[in-house]
Design a protein around this motif. Sequence first.
Motif, PDB file in Angstrom:
ATOM      1  N   LEU B 179      60.947  -6.204  21.078  1.00 51.19           N
ATOM      2  CA  LEU B 179      60.969  -5.903  19.648  1.00 51.19           C
ATOM      3  C   LEU B 179      62.410  -5.918  19.134  1.00 51.19           C
ATOM      4  O   LEU B 179      62.727  -6.591  18.146  1.00 51.19           O
ATOM      5  CB  LEU B 179      60.327  -4.537  19.410  1.00 51.19           C
ATOM      6  CG  LEU B 179      60.491  -3.995  18.006  1.00 51.19           C
ATOM      7  CD1 LEU B 179      59.626  -4.795  17.061  1.00 51.19           C
ATOM      8  CD2 LEU B 179      60.104  -2.534  17.948  1.00 51.19           C
ATOM      9  N   LEU B 217      57.644 -10.426  17.627  1.00 49.96           N
ATOM     10  CA  LEU B 217      57.717  -9.329  16.674  1.00 49.96           C
ATOM     11  C   LEU B 217      56.327  -8.855  16.270  1.00 49.96           C
ATOM     12  O   LEU B 217      56.082  -7.663  16.134  1.00 49.96           O
ATOM     13  CB  LEU B 217      58.491  -9.796  15.442  1.00 49.96           C
ATOM     14  CG  LEU B 217      58.738  -8.748  14.365  1.00 49.96           C
ATOM     15  CD1 LEU B 217      59.868  -7.835  14.790  1.00 49.96           C
ATOM     16  CD2 LEU B 217      59.075  -9.407  13.031  1.00 49.96           C
ATOM     17  N   LEU B 218      55.419  -9.809  16.044  1.00 51.69           N
ATOM     18  CA  LEU B 218      54.143  -9.441  15.445  1.00 51.69           C
ATOM     19  C   LEU B 218      53.003  -9.310  16.451  1.00 51.69           C
ATOM     20  O   LEU B 218      52.011  -8.655  16.178  1.00 51.69           O
ATOM     21  CB  LEU B 218      53.757 -10.474  14.379  1.00 51.69           C
ATOM     22  CG  LEU B 218      54.774 -10.599  13.244  1.00 51.69           C
ATOM     23  CD1 LEU B 218      54.349 -11.668  12.261  1.00 51.69           C
ATOM     24  CD2 LEU B 218      54.953  -9.272  12.535  1.00 51.69           C
ATOM     25  N   PRO B 221      53.147  -5.504  19.114  1.00 56.14           N
ATOM     26  CA  PRO B 221      52.714  -4.139  18.743  1.00 56.14           C
ATOM     27  C   PRO B 221      51.261  -3.827  19.069  1.00 56.14           C
ATOM     28  O   PRO B 221      50.991  -2.720  19.557  1.00 56.14           O
ATOM     29  CB  PRO B 221      52.991  -4.082  17.240  1.00 56.14           C
ATOM     30  CG  PRO B 221      54.092  -5.045  17.035  1.00 56.14           C
ATOM     31  CD  PRO B 221      53.864  -6.148  18.010  1.00 56.14           C
ATOM     32  N   PRO B 222      50.299  -4.736  18.855  1.00 52.32           N
ATOM     33  CA  PRO B 222      48.935  -4.398  19.261  1.00 52.32           C
ATOM     34  C   PRO B 222      48.818  -4.089  20.750  1.00 52.32           C
ATOM     35  O   PRO B 222      48.045  -3.208  21.140  1.00 52.32           O
ATOM     36  CB  PRO B 222      48.139  -5.644  18.890  1.00 52.32           C
ATOM     37  CG  PRO B 222      48.897  -6.239  17.770  1.00 52.32           C
ATOM     38  CD  PRO B 222      50.337  -5.986  18.078  1.00 52.32           C
ATOM     39  N   VAL B 225      49.931  -0.608  21.218  1.00 54.20           N
ATOM     40  CA  VAL B 225      48.842   0.308  20.884  1.00 54.20           C
ATOM     41  C   VAL B 225      47.865   0.396  22.045  1.00 54.20           C
ATOM     42  O   VAL B 225      47.475   1.491  22.473  1.00 54.20           O
ATOM     43  CB  VAL B 225      48.116  -0.174  19.606  1.00 54.20           C
ATOM     44  CG1 VAL B 225      46.793   0.545  19.437  1.00 54.20           C
ATOM     45  CG2 VAL B 225      48.996   0.066  18.396  1.00 54.20           C
ATOM     46  N   VAL B 228      49.296   2.522  24.717  1.00 55.74           N
ATOM     47  CA  VAL B 228      49.255   3.945  24.391  1.00 55.74           C
ATOM     48  C   VAL B 228      47.843   4.484  24.559  1.00 55.74           C
ATOM     49  O   VAL B 228      47.637   5.556  25.150  1.00 55.74           O
ATOM     50  CB  VAL B 228      49.759   4.167  22.943  1.00 55.74           C
ATOM     51  CG1 VAL B 228      49.479   5.584  22.495  1.00 55.74           C
ATOM     52  CG2 VAL B 228      51.246   3.872  22.861  1.00 55.74           C
ATOM     53  N   LEU B 229      46.866   3.737  24.077  1.00 53.53           N
ATOM     54  CA  LEU B 229      45.482   4.210  24.206  1.00 53.53           C
ATOM     55  C   LEU B 229      45.085   4.328  25.676  1.00 53.53           C
ATOM     56  O   LEU B 229      44.401   5.273  26.083  1.00 53.53           O
ATOM     57  CB  LEU B 229      44.525   3.270  23.476  1.00 53.53           C
ATOM     58  CG  LEU B 229      44.707   3.134  21.963  1.00 53.53           C
ATOM     59  CD1 LEU B 229      43.695   2.178  21.377  1.00 53.53           C
ATOM     60  CD2 LEU B 229      44.596   4.481  21.283  1.00 53.53           C
ATOM     61  N   LEU B 263      37.375  -3.506  23.393  1.00 53.92           N
ATOM     62  CA  LEU B 263      38.505  -3.193  22.526  1.00 53.92           C
ATOM     63  C   LEU B 263      39.817  -3.567  23.210  1.00 53.92           C
ATOM     64  O   LEU B 263      40.709  -4.154  22.615  1.00 53.92           O
ATOM     65  CB  LEU B 263      38.461  -1.705  22.182  1.00 53.92           C
ATOM     66  CG  LEU B 263      39.644  -1.160  21.394  1.00 53.92           C
ATOM     67  CD1 LEU B 263      39.746  -1.861  20.059  1.00 53.92           C
ATOM     68  CD2 LEU B 263      39.470   0.337  21.197  1.00 53.92           C
ATOM     69  N   HIS B 266      40.386  -7.309  23.091  1.00 57.56           N
ATOM     70  CA  HIS B 266      40.882  -7.790  21.795  1.00 57.56           C
ATOM     71  C   HIS B 266      42.372  -7.507  21.638  1.00 57.56           C
ATOM     72  O   HIS B 266      43.145  -8.396  21.278  1.00 57.56           O
ATOM     73  CB  HIS B 266      40.111  -7.125  20.648  1.00 57.56           C
ATOM     74  CG  HIS B 266      38.763  -7.738  20.422  1.00 57.56           C
ATOM     75  ND1 HIS B 266      38.607  -9.039  20.011  1.00 57.56           N
ATOM     76  CD2 HIS B 266      37.515  -7.236  20.552  1.00 57.56           C
ATOM     77  CE1 HIS B 266      37.319  -9.311  19.897  1.00 57.56           C
ATOM     78  NE2 HIS B 266      36.622  -8.230  20.230  1.00 57.56           N
ATOM     79  N   LEU B 267      42.748  -6.262  21.911  1.00 59.32           N
ATOM     80  CA  LEU B 267      44.156  -5.911  21.731  1.00 59.32           C
ATOM     81  C   LEU B 267      45.030  -6.693  22.700  1.00 59.32           C
ATOM     82  O   LEU B 267      46.109  -7.156  22.354  1.00 59.32           O
ATOM     83  CB  LEU B 267      44.360  -4.405  21.925  1.00 59.32           C
ATOM     84  CG  LEU B 267      43.683  -3.510  20.893  1.00 59.32           C
ATOM     85  CD1 LEU B 267      43.790  -2.054  21.293  1.00 59.32           C
ATOM     86  CD2 LEU B 267      44.290  -3.725  19.520  1.00 59.32           C
ATOM     87  N   PHE B 270      45.157 -10.469  21.733  1.00 62.93           N
ATOM     88  CA  PHE B 270      45.879 -10.709  20.490  1.00 62.93           C
ATOM     89  C   PHE B 270      47.366 -10.856  20.778  1.00 62.93           C
ATOM     90  O   PHE B 270      48.072 -11.604  20.113  1.00 62.93           O
ATOM     91  CB  PHE B 270      45.653  -9.564  19.496  1.00 62.93           C
ATOM     92  CG  PHE B 270      46.196  -9.894  18.144  1.00 62.93           C
ATOM     93  CD1 PHE B 270      45.491 -10.707  17.281  1.00 62.93           C
ATOM     94  CD2 PHE B 270      47.434  -9.411  17.733  1.00 62.93           C
ATOM     95  CE1 PHE B 270      46.006 -11.041  16.039  1.00 62.93           C
ATOM     96  CE2 PHE B 270      47.954  -9.743  16.496  1.00 62.93           C
ATOM     97  CZ  PHE B 270      47.236 -10.559  15.645  1.00 62.93           C
TER      98      PHE B 270
END
Lengths: 185, 572
Positions: B179, B217-218, B221-222, B225, B228-229, B263, B266-267, B270
């Motif tokens: 990042l 950059l884009l 982040p997913p 997440v 973290v989950l 889920l 997908h994350l 992505f």
Amino acid sequence: MTGMTNSKLGIWLFLASEVMLFGALFSTYILLRTGAESWPHGSSLLNVPLATLNTMILITSSVTMVMAWASLMMNRFGRYRLYMGLTVLLALGFLVVKGFEYGMKLEHHITPATSTFYAIYFTMTGLHGLHVLGGILVNGYFLFPGSRLWKTNPKQFTGRVEAAGLYWHFVDLVWIFLFPVLYLL
Amino acid sequence: MSHSEHQSFWQKYIFSVDHKVIGCQYALTGLVFLFFGFCLMMLMRWQLAFPGEPLPVIGGLFSDTTMPGGVMLPEFYNSLGAMHGTIMVFLGVVPLAVGGFGNYLVPLQIGAPDMAFPKLNAASYWCYFVGGVVMFASFFVPGGAANSGWTSYPPLSDIATMGQTFWLFGMVALITSSLLGSVNFIVTIVHLRARGLSFFRLPFFVWAQFVTSFLLLLAFPPLEVAGVLQLMDRLAGSSFFLPSGLVISGTPLGVSGGGSPLLWQHLFWFLAHPEVYVLILPAIGIVTEIIVNNTRKPLYGYKTMVYSVLFLGFMSFVVWAHHMFMTGMGTTMSNFFQATTMIISIPSVVILTVLILTLWGGSIRFTVPMHFALAFLPMFAIGGLTGLPLGLTASDIPLHDTYYVIGHFHYVVAPGTLLALFGGVYYWYPKVTGRMMNEKLGKIHFWGSFLCLNGIFMPMFIQGLAGVSRRLYMPTVYAHAEAVQGTNVFMSYSAWILGLVQLIFIFNFFRSLKKGKKVESDNPWQATTLEWATPTPPPHGNFLQEPEVYRGPYEYSPPGRTEDFWPQNEEK
Ligand code: HEM
Ligand SMILES: [Cu+2]
């Protein structure tokens, strides 16, 4: 070339990645909620009055943040100190209220392990809380040690405060989405 | 000239904020991790070629929890697979391609004195370093390193041993690093270009890095997440990725339920689909620079390339679920992802075509870098073409999770990207060190690598078509896999020989530092782009005076000039 300073362009790019971060979290929320057999109403489980108070606190802090920057633009450093100090205090207030909320839940043995609703609640508000904490650190830095730059290069200092402000508004904005999604819907 | 003379060793080489030093740090660390990842793979290849047999000599060095008596345990094999993939992608290729080549070259190629945020640049290297160490340390925790594949699919990864937690913390550090890096690259490219260097005069390598930075950059982040989950699931008892009613070894798992393993997919994808382009775009950038320089002709379609790469970057965000055809998605969804996948292959074909047309009628110089760049073209083509059947459900469903998939993406990243990166090392080595690498050794390295890589990966298509699963520990116990076991032996020998060939590269690399032929000028390849207009090696601050740019990046053989190249910064 864009008419922006490096730090301002940099902060916008950083915020773009933050949008993707919270975007992924909100998508997660939607996916879990639509996939669940039943989903509780946040208002029946969470403390709406406290969250409303916190919403007011954050919005106010965004206003004081703008005032801080505007004071610098008008060359009034003392006023800047005042408004920046208020911003930091309000942010701390937000965390304290949040802490009470968390404490009340934990007292009743409600944790992320209780249900998927609470899991996403704690995760989203927790990550947002970390962002608030980051904002406190950054703004606190510009309030005390970082403000030395004002004497040598006021323009650059104003630019930095502006970038910090953009970040702070973003944190505020995220909460404005979080509040209805978690507490009201 | 510079103040770097009176800096201490630590300031100059370890905690430097000079983009060139940081670039070298990235590149060397990346190469070391590539080698680590390679060693893990060689161990795996022993098990696959000679399942269950004790590994001679080296096997004795391992502990009893991994290889008792030199025989590899299944859990250890799984760790090797997961860590090989993770290390190669996140700790090897990306840091080498983006952190190394990008950091070193982008400021030079745009005529800037440094990156926009030099301190941030150093911070991003150290984040990467910490992430790498955490990842690697996980081999030594109880239960061993992560073993749920490099994709870390739940529910397995949610309940896996402690190594998985390390994996997640390592990933968070790596994501933070990229990042910081990508913000820095974008600001640098937008703001610090030399006078006259408009966007459409940028060397193609810079364009490739520019798009790559947006992907980092884009898309990352997913995954952050997701990480973290998953940490929440593992440490705080939530169940984002665990559905209700799981039973493990006969006992129901006490979870709060309601989560979804899909889920995670997908994350993860992505990120991981754009990540594919993060691996390949810098490589295409390097290959373009080398090919144009060695054909002594302008790039056939510069703007076509630029638009293609922009389109590719954009499209890479909408195709992720083509990795998930097996998850029972509806036909509308799968039609959408099949169609977009076919569309995204178009810009890749355009880019390849442009590069091949550039070769047309050129007077090619067969230098060592050019060998690597030329080999990239067919390898990338094989990788790309074998991807098409994976983008269509009808053929993906039987091929999914077989060795065919492994063959496909390795053609893109190993014979493809790695060859390009090696080519880049040979090409820019004289700029960085002032000396050339040995040509003869370089050619041996090239031919050895080229042949062995194909020897490893070509048979993977055969295995995959025969239905061999990509994560088999003991291939010989399945009748259908037994039939192609011979290919496993052949592939493993190819892999070990490949390892020996890399020793030649390492030898050449270090020997040339001292004994390589000194370059006669700052521009030994007679190239046109700005990095060759600096002193060799470039000092802190890069350019002696601010460069100004008068023309596009690839003015080779311009009519009416005695020399066959026209540097961007030469007025007449
Ligand atoms: C150069 C020689 C290489 C060889 C011989 C090799 C070999 C292998 C093997 C045998 C597997 C295990 C397949 C399985 O799970 O059954 C594998 C997996 C993998 N490799 Fe490589 N590899 C090489 C280089 C690379 C590079 C350069 C990259 C990335 C940039 C890479 C990325 C991966 C990934 C992502 C996986 C998947 C791991 C998994 O899903 O479990 N490899 N490789
Ligand atoms: Cu993909």
